[in-house]
Scaffold this motif. Structure first.
Motif, PDB file in Angstrom:
ATOM      1  N   TRP A 104       0.793  -1.216   0.000  1.00 36.48           N
ATOM      2  CA  TRP A 104       0.000   0.000   0.000  1.00 36.48           C
ATOM      3  C   TRP A 104       0.835   1.281   0.000  1.00 36.48           C
ATOM      4  CZ3 TRP A 104      -5.032  -0.550  -0.925  1.00 36.48           C
ATOM      5  CH2 TRP A 104      -5.602  -1.800  -0.657  1.00 36.48           C
ATOM      6  N   LEU A 105       2.085   1.191   0.436  1.00 36.10           N
ATOM      7  CA  LEU A 105       2.911   2.381   0.585  1.00 36.10           C
ATOM      8  C   LEU A 105       4.178   2.275  -0.246  1.00 36.10           C
ATOM      9  CD1 LEU A 105       2.726   2.918   4.464  1.00 36.10           C
ATOM     10  CD2 LEU A 105       1.457   4.181   2.711  1.00 36.10           C
ATOM     11  N   SER A 106       4.617   3.410  -0.789  1.00 39.67           N
ATOM     12  CA  SER A 106       5.885   3.461  -1.507  1.00 39.67           C
ATOM     13  C   SER A 106       6.401   4.889  -1.489  1.00 39.67           C
ATOM     14  CB  SER A 106       5.733   2.977  -2.956  1.00 39.67           C
ATOM     15  OG  SER A 106       4.950   3.902  -3.697  1.00 39.67           O
ATOM     16  N   THR A 107       7.675   5.045  -1.758  1.00 32.44           N
ATOM     17  CA  THR A 107       8.261   6.362  -1.992  1.00 32.44           C
ATOM     18  C   THR A 107       8.467   6.510  -3.494  1.00 32.44           C
ATOM     19  OG1 THR A 107       9.393   6.303   0.147  1.00 32.44           O
ATOM     20  CG2 THR A 107      10.184   7.878  -1.480  1.00 32.44           C
ATOM     21  N   ASP A 108       7.905   7.568  -4.048  1.00 31.78           N
ATOM     22  CA  ASP A 108       7.958   7.773  -5.494  1.00 31.78           C
ATOM     23  C   ASP A 108       8.753   9.033  -5.829  1.00 31.78           C
ATOM     24  OD1 ASP A 108       6.022   5.747  -5.319  1.00 31.78           O
ATOM     25  OD2 ASP A 108       5.114   6.397  -7.196  1.00 31.78           O
ATOM     26  N   PHE A 109       9.590   8.907  -6.861  1.00 31.61           N
ATOM     27  CA  PHE A 109      10.389  10.035  -7.345  1.00 31.61           C
ATOM     28  C   PHE A 109      10.217  10.110  -8.856  1.00 31.61           C
ATOM     29  CE2 PHE A 109      14.517  11.522  -9.110  1.00 31.61           C
ATOM     30  CZ  PHE A 109      14.483  12.819  -8.606  1.00 31.61           C
ATOM     31  N   THR A 110       9.743  11.262  -9.342  1.00 33.92           N
ATOM     32  CA  THR A 110       9.499  11.451 -10.770  1.00 33.92           C
ATOM     33  C   THR A 110      10.193  12.711 -11.253  1.00 33.92           C
ATOM     34  OG1 THR A 110       7.318  10.375 -10.651  1.00 33.92           O
ATOM     35  CG2 THR A 110       7.745  11.781 -12.557  1.00 33.92           C
ATOM     36  N   VAL A 111      10.905  12.594 -12.362  1.00 33.09           N
ATOM     37  CA  VAL A 111      11.505  13.741 -13.035  1.00 33.09           C
ATOM     38  C   VAL A 111      11.075  13.711 -14.496  1.00 33.09           C
ATOM     39  CG1 VAL A 111      13.618  14.897 -13.773  1.00 33.09           C
ATOM     40  CG2 VAL A 111      13.514  13.851 -11.519  1.00 33.09           C
ATOM     41  N   GLN A 112      10.559  14.823 -14.982  1.00 27.51           N
ATOM     42  CA  GLN A 112      10.217  14.946 -16.401  1.00 27.51           C
ATOM     43  C   GLN A 112      10.910  16.176 -16.962  1.00 27.51           C
ATOM     44  OE1 GLN A 112       6.057  15.524 -17.345  1.00 27.51           O
ATOM     45  NE2 GLN A 112       6.359  15.079 -19.526  1.00 27.51           N
ATOM     46  N   THR A 113      11.566  16.012 -18.100  1.00 29.98           N
ATOM     47  CA  THR A 113      12.202  17.148 -18.772  1.00 29.98           C
ATOM     48  C   THR A 113      11.731  17.201 -20.221  1.00 29.98           C
ATOM     49  OG1 THR A 113      14.323  18.202 -19.330  1.00 29.98           O
ATOM     50  CG2 THR A 113      14.268  15.805 -19.350  1.00 29.98           C
ATOM     51  N   ILE A 114      11.440  18.401 -20.670  1.00 34.62           N
ATOM     52  CA  ILE A 114      10.915  18.618 -22.023  1.00 34.62           C
ATOM     53  C   ILE A 114      11.748  19.692 -22.712  1.00 34.62           C
ATOM     54  CG2 ILE A 114       8.957  19.472 -23.374  1.00 34.62           C
ATOM     55  CD1 ILE A 114       7.103  18.357 -21.248  1.00 34.62           C
ATOM     56  N   TYR A 115      12.092  19.425 -23.971  1.00 39.32           N
ATOM     57  CA  TYR A 115      12.659  20.468 -24.823  1.00 39.32           C
ATOM     58  C   TYR A 115      11.789  20.575 -26.065  1.00 39.32           C
ATOM     59  CZ  TYR A 115      15.638  23.245 -27.811  1.00 39.32           C
ATOM     60  OH  TYR A 115      16.101  24.238 -28.634  1.00 39.32           O
ATOM     61  N   GLN A 167      12.574  22.444 -20.002  1.00 36.12           N
ATOM     62  CA  GLN A 167      11.589  22.536 -18.934  1.00 36.12           C
ATOM     63  C   GLN A 167      11.775  21.304 -18.034  1.00 36.12           C
ATOM     64  OE1 GLN A 167       7.547  23.334 -20.635  1.00 36.12           O
ATOM     65  NE2 GLN A 167       8.641  23.230 -22.589  1.00 36.12           N
ATOM     66  N   VAL A 168      11.762  21.504 -16.728  1.00 39.31           N
ATOM     67  CA  VAL A 168      12.003  20.404 -15.802  1.00 39.31           C
ATOM     68  C   VAL A 168      10.920  20.408 -14.725  1.00 39.31           C
ATOM     69  CG1 VAL A 168      13.613  19.342 -14.162  1.00 39.31           C
ATOM     70  CG2 VAL A 168      14.501  20.526 -16.186  1.00 39.31           C
ATOM     71  N   ARG A 169      10.395  19.225 -14.441  1.00 39.19           N
ATOM     72  CA  ARG A 169       9.409  19.022 -13.364  1.00 39.19           C
ATOM     73  C   ARG A 169       9.884  17.865 -12.501  1.00 39.19           C
ATOM     74  NH1 ARG A 169       5.133  15.449 -12.628  1.00 39.19           N
ATOM     75  NH2 ARG A 169       5.576  14.510 -14.658  1.00 39.19           N
ATOM     76  N   GLU A 170       9.827  18.048 -11.171  1.00 37.22           N
ATOM     77  CA  GLU A 170      10.265  16.990 -10.253  1.00 37.22           C
ATOM     78  C   GLU A 170       9.265  16.852  -9.117  1.00 37.22           C
ATOM     79  OE1 GLU A 170      11.633  15.842  -6.448  1.00 37.22           O
ATOM     80  OE2 GLU A 170      12.152  17.894  -6.979  1.00 37.22           O
ATOM     81  N   VAL A 171       8.895  15.615  -8.806  1.00 36.83           N
ATOM     82  CA  VAL A 171       7.953  15.329  -7.721  1.00 36.83           C
ATOM     83  C   VAL A 171       8.527  14.192  -6.887  1.00 36.83           C
ATOM     84  CG1 VAL A 171       5.614  14.618  -7.102  1.00 36.83           C
ATOM     85  CG2 VAL A 171       5.976  16.035  -9.136  1.00 36.83           C
ATOM     86  N   PHE A 172       8.511  14.365  -5.564  1.00 39.72           N
ATOM     87  CA  PHE A 172       9.024  13.340  -4.656  1.00 39.72           C
ATOM     88  C   PHE A 172       8.135  13.302  -3.431  1.00 39.72           C
ATOM     89  CE2 PHE A 172      11.870  12.125  -1.089  1.00 39.72           C
ATOM     90  CZ  PHE A 172      12.202  10.856  -1.528  1.00 39.72           C
ATOM     91  N   GLY A 173       7.749  12.109  -3.008  1.00 42.47           N
ATOM     92  CA  GLY A 173       6.906  12.022  -1.823  1.00 42.47           C
ATOM     93  C   GLY A 173       6.529  10.601  -1.469  1.00 42.47           C
ATOM     94  N   LEU A 174       5.812  10.489  -0.349  1.00 44.35           N
ATOM     95  CA  LEU A 174       5.295   9.205   0.101  1.00 44.35           C
ATOM     96  C   LEU A 174       4.021   8.897  -0.666  1.00 44.35           C
ATOM     97  CD1 LEU A 174       5.324   6.838   2.194  1.00 44.35           C
ATOM     98  CD2 LEU A 174       3.895   8.287   3.647  1.00 44.35           C
ATOM     99  N   GLY A 175       3.948   7.695  -1.230  1.00 47.47           N
ATOM    100  CA  GLY A 175       2.812   7.340  -2.059  1.00 47.47           C
ATOM    101  C   GLY A 175       1.908   6.308  -1.399  1.00 47.47           C
ATOM    102  N   PHE A 176       0.588   6.555  -1.503  1.00 50.24           N
ATOM    103  CA  PHE A 176      -0.422   5.588  -1.113  1.00 50.24           C
ATOM    104  C   PHE A 176      -0.937   4.956  -2.404  1.00 50.24           C
ATOM    105  CE2 PHE A 176      -0.236   8.863   2.083  1.00 50.24           C
ATOM    106  CZ  PHE A 176      -0.227   8.155   3.268  1.00 50.24           C
ATOM    107  N   ASN A 177      -0.767   3.661  -2.565  1.00 52.24           N
ATOM    108  CA  ASN A 177      -0.967   3.021  -3.856  1.00 52.24           C
ATOM    109  C   ASN A 177      -2.192   2.116  -3.890  1.00 52.24           C
ATOM    110  OD1 ASN A 177       1.551   4.094  -4.751  1.00 52.24           O
ATOM    111  ND2 ASN A 177       2.595   2.436  -3.679  1.00 52.24           N
ATOM    112  N   LEU A 178      -2.858   2.127  -5.039  1.00 49.02           N
ATOM    113  CA  LEU A 178      -3.885   1.145  -5.353  1.00 49.02           C
ATOM    114  C   LEU A 178      -3.446   0.448  -6.622  1.00 49.02           C
ATOM    115  CD1 LEU A 178      -6.677  -0.184  -5.055  1.00 49.02           C
ATOM    116  CD2 LEU A 178      -7.636   1.740  -6.326  1.00 49.02           C
ATOM    117  N   ASN A 179      -3.032  -0.814  -6.506  1.00 50.87           N
ATOM    118  CA  ASN A 179      -2.565  -1.556  -7.658  1.00 50.87           C
ATOM    119  C   ASN A 179      -3.736  -2.121  -8.429  1.00 50.87           C
ATOM    120  OD1 ASN A 179       0.312  -1.337  -7.243  1.00 50.87           O
ATOM    121  ND2 ASN A 179       0.051  -2.664  -5.485  1.00 50.87           N
ATOM    122  N   LEU A 180      -3.680  -1.983  -9.760  1.00 51.15           N
ATOM    123  CA  LEU A 180      -4.746  -2.489 -10.631  1.00 51.15           C
ATOM    124  C   LEU A 180      -4.332  -3.834 -11.198  1.00 51.15           C
ATOM    125  CD1 LEU A 180      -5.558   0.862 -12.467  1.00 51.15           C
ATOM    126  CD2 LEU A 180      -6.657  -0.103 -10.453  1.00 51.15           C
TER     127      LEU A 180
END
Length: 310
Positions: free
Chosen positions: A277-288, A297-310
């Motif tokens: 149910w829990l994970s730590t997620d780190f996402t980086v997206q860069t666009i030119y 362009q750079v976007r970064e998100v980091f945090g504790l994740g509450f997950n629902l697996n499909l």
């Protein structure tokens, strides 16, 4: 134009319908589905903290869902990526931290050569809500004005649709390369948006898409057509126990104008699983994309994740 937009909306709604009814899909022979819904939380609070600080709270909702079909020599691979996030601070109020709608599909037919397929791909991207430029210079030199009166982007402002035939090298669902040498790319704006202009520091203002080129679309127009080459790579691997790394990269070169200026869209997503149910997620997206901004362009998100697996 209206028919084209309606078609894309129907495709997007259909994809969301699939993601919400994976049990029905799994009951059909040949379908393989996987994915997850994650809620990432970040929070900080201060009380009489002499070093200073700004109370903040952020939440990001992400959907990463695959629904693929195989029968004989034919395959249909679909990936739906949705993201929306908000950040609230005492000084700045509530602002977006993420906003993404993306649907990727590849229809392929196997060749006699191992791993190689004839293919036809489609990629569609836009966002859910309006975005704004929060440059302080504008407010300083235009008292009484509000940045949020001048949306710089939004739903179908712009939207990107790419499609074309090509060749797919696919070793597995976790590793593939699709090359489409004849790709049509459409960029559209469904209504007026604004571009921040600070060429003259004494006159900082926003310019309307009806007056200046915006995202490559000519002033007053709502559609840009490009023809070029698209390359898409997907690679997912396990870095260590309970650590999964997903890489998605898309490259595009426009044959009709400045083919040397290659558009880049790269996303790195690292999930460090704690339990089901829990994970730590780190996402980086860069666009030119020099049609929208001459730089990365750079976007970064980091945090504790509450997950629902499909």
């Amino acid at each position: 134009m209206k028919r084209l937009i309606t078609l894309i909306l129907v495709m997007g709604i259909s994809a969301i319908g699939y993601s919400q009814s994976d049990q029905a899909i799994d009951s059909l022979q040949g379908w393989r589905t996987s994915g997850k819904i994650s809620l990432l939380i970040n929070q900080s609070a201060f009380s009489n903290w002499q070093a200073g600080g700004d109370n903040s709270f952020a939440g990001n909702l992400k959907v990463n869902y695959n629904f693929n079909y195989t029968k004989d020599v034919w395959s249909l691979d679909n990936k739906l990526l949705l993201g929306y996030g908000l950040t609230n601070t005492e000084d700045d109020g509530t602002r977006k931290s993420d906003d993404r709608i993306e649907l990727n599909s590849i229809l392929s037919r196997a060749m006699k050569k191992e791993y190689w397929n004839f293919s036809f791909f489609m990629n569609f991207k836009t966002q859910f809500t309006d975005g704004y430029d929060y440059e302080d210079d504008f407010l300083d030199q235009n008292p009484g004005e509000d940045n949020e009166n001048y949306p710089t982007s939004g739903l179908f402002k712009p939207a990107y649709w790419q499609f074309g035939p090509g060749f797919l090298w696919k070793k597995s669902d976790r590793f593939y390369v699709n090359i489409a040498p004849i790709t049509s790319k459409l960029t559209f704006l469904t209504s007026e948006i604004w571009t921040y202009n600070d060429d003259d520091s004494s006159n900082v203002f926003y310019e309307s898409s009806n007056d200046v080129e915006t995202f490559g679309v000519d002033p007053g127009d709502n559609l840009l057509y490009e023809l070029g080459m698209n390359i898409r790579v997907g690679y997912t691997f396990t870095l260590a126990k309970n650590i999964t790394v997903e890489n998605l990269i898309m490259l595009y070169s426009n044959y009709l104008e400045d083919p040397q200026n290659i558009d880049i869209d790269y996303t790195l997503d690292i999930e460090m699983k704690i339990n089901d149910w829990l994970s730590t997620d780190f996402t980086v997206q860069t666009i030119y994309d020099d049609n929208s901004f001459e730089g990365f362009q750079v976007r970064e998100v980091f945090g504790l994740g509450f997950n629902l697996n499909l």
